[in-house]
Design an enzyme around this catalytic site. Structure first.
Site, PDB file in Angstrom:
ATOM      1  CG  ASP A 119       7.871  -2.327  14.208  1.00  0.00           C
ATOM      2  OD1 ASP A 119       8.543  -1.163  13.213  1.00  0.00           O
ATOM      3  OD2 ASP A 119       7.477  -2.334  14.767  1.00  0.00           O
ATOM      4  CB  ALA A 174      -0.844   0.359   1.745  1.00  0.00           C
TER       5      ALA A 174
END
Length: 474
Positions: A264, A197
């Protein structure tokens, strides 16, 4: 893949970015509020975890590397809690404290393993605090093997271009988890890790694999970035390098429970692996495995070196799983170049049963790599009737991908897999049942280029139709 994860212990990673505290309230839900049509949660458990750049640091530490964290917090209870958690994880930290700043906190209310609501408490740091972060960053660079810039768009990294310049001048690689639509801020970075996205928000909508590669290369050359790693959820990851070289890494076959913090985990694993001396492709393969582990956990989570080793040991061939056509074509080409024998079979595989499992095991024994092509939902309905399939395409593909005998799973929308067979040219085409060789769909194609056709028996009294009928009668 043979990787010595003990090398991770010798690496030193500097992390800078938006710091957060992720707080979770857990409780049971048994009634609706009389005040509004919302569930009432009786909170019985509270927990807090480092979030944002702090979660990246936590992931680095979980892998056994030394994490050094710089960021901005307020003088408040959230900062106190965050500092305590960082100390407990043995993460070195230099936190710039702003008396007028509120430490970013994300509160999630969870009941029965479902997140009901999230409340964010945010503020923007001052220019003075960003300068303080920059000073702390520069003072830590001398000891760093690699840098992670964890940008969540909260303001701590508005000056990230200066941080990249400083690190590159000292020959320290910089990996960036980007945010927003202005990638010029990350000019000269070593590697960016946008999700699909985020990538399309900058590059524009991508309608094919070639579109992704071409638009990635355009961004790379425009902003002088060495590589882009695009994380693509169930489609895995795509690595594109400045040289034009690219690699697809299929998603690991995992049940997705929570994607919180998965980015992460990816960038932290990459950083530790690269800093330990592994090449970029191997580092991405490890990050792909780590992401597959962490999405199976609830909330902001980490992957340890021990978990990573177990996953690698359990699956020596990491390029397995669900594939797009372009990904499979590349995987087949690489396998064929390595002298591997490719086996192909197809079917609906609506409700997997013992007959299917035994048949696929027998098919795999005919070669080195087994492709299972599976009808999409519309083609199953055309072949089996309007009440089929019982299980949707995604579920059927995930179940097949989890079988040890199956290497690659791909879907097709046509009534037959002939276009796939024509394009992939497997060494062996396999079908189960009582067919004669000339009745096997695609046999003429495979025979034409010298491949083998095999018809295998399927275990008696095993069929999806019979299983459905038995359930209906019970």
């Amino acid at each position: 893949m043979q990787v010595d994860l003990n090398r991770f212990k010798k690496t030193n990673v500097l992390i800078a970015g938006d710091l957060m505290l992720d707080t979770y309230w857990h409780g049971d839900t048994s009634r609706i509020s009389p005040e509004a049509p919302v569930p009432v949660v009786a909170v019985n458990k509270e927990e807090s975890r480092p979030g944002g750049a702090a979660n990246a640091a936590l992931n680095v530490a979980a892998l056994g590397a030394q994490a050094n964290l710089v960021g901005i917090v307020g003088r408040d209870d959230a900062a106190t809690t965050l500092t305590r958690l960082l100390d407990g994880a043995e993460i070195r930290h230099d936190l710039s404290i702003d008396e007028h700043y509120r430490t970013i906190t994300k509160l999630r209310l969870i009941s029965r393993h479902q997140q009901l609501i999230r409340a964010d408490f945010e503020a923007s740091p001052s220019a003075q605090m960003r300068q303080s972060l920059g000073n702390q960053f520069n003072s830590r660079l001398a000891d760093a093997d690699i840098v992670i810039l964890s940008d969540y768009g909260k303001g701590a990294l508005l000056q990230c271009r200066d941080l990249i310049t400083e690190a590159k001048q000292r020959s320290v690689p910089v990996l960036v988890d980007p945010k927003g639509t202005d990638f010029s801020r990350y000019r000269h970075a070593t590697l960016l890790t946008p999700n699909m996205a985020e990538f399309e928000a900058v590059a524009g909508q991508c309608r094919s694999e070639d579109d992704i590669i071409n638009k990635a290369l355009s961004l790379i050359h425009e902003h002088q970035i060495e590589s882009l790693l695009i994380t693509r959820s169930e489609h895995g990851m795509t690595l594109v390098k400045q040289s034009g070289e690219y690699h697809h890494f299929p998603a690991q076959a995992k049940e997705v429970f929570d994607v919180t913090g998965a980015g992460d985990t990816v960038i932290s694993t990459l950083a530790v692996a690269i800093a330990s001396g592994l090449d970029l492709e191997t580092s991405v393969a490890l990050a792909n495995v780590a992401a597959g582990i962490v999405v199976g956990k609830l909330g902001t989570a980490t992957t340890t070196a021990a978990e990573l080793k177990l996953a690698i040991d359990a699956d020596h061939d990491l390029e397995r799983g669900m594939m797009s056509f372009e990904q499979l074509r590349e995987a087949v080409s690489n396998a064929r170049a390595a002298g591997k024998r490719i086996v192909f079979t197809n079917g609906c595989f609506d409700i997997l049963h013992a007959g299917h499992v035994g048949y696929l095991q027998d098919a795999k024994r005919l070669g080195d790599r087994l492709i299972v092509a599976i009808n999409d939902d519309a083609s199953v309905s055309r072949l089996k009737g309007p009440n089929r399939p019982v299980n949707g395409l995604d579920r059927r593909m995930r179940v097949l991908s989890a079988l040890k005998s199956v290497d690659w799973v791909i879907s097709f929308s046509e009534d037959t897999p002939e276009p796939l067979i024509e394009a992939l040219k497997p060494n062996v085409l396999v079908k189960g049942g009582d067919y004669s060789l000339d009745q096997v769909v695609g046999a003429d194609i495979v025979t034409r280029y010298g491949g083998d056709i095999r018809v295998l028996s399927v275990e008696d009294n095993c069929s999806t139709t019979a299983t459905i009928e038995k359930i209906r009668k019970s």
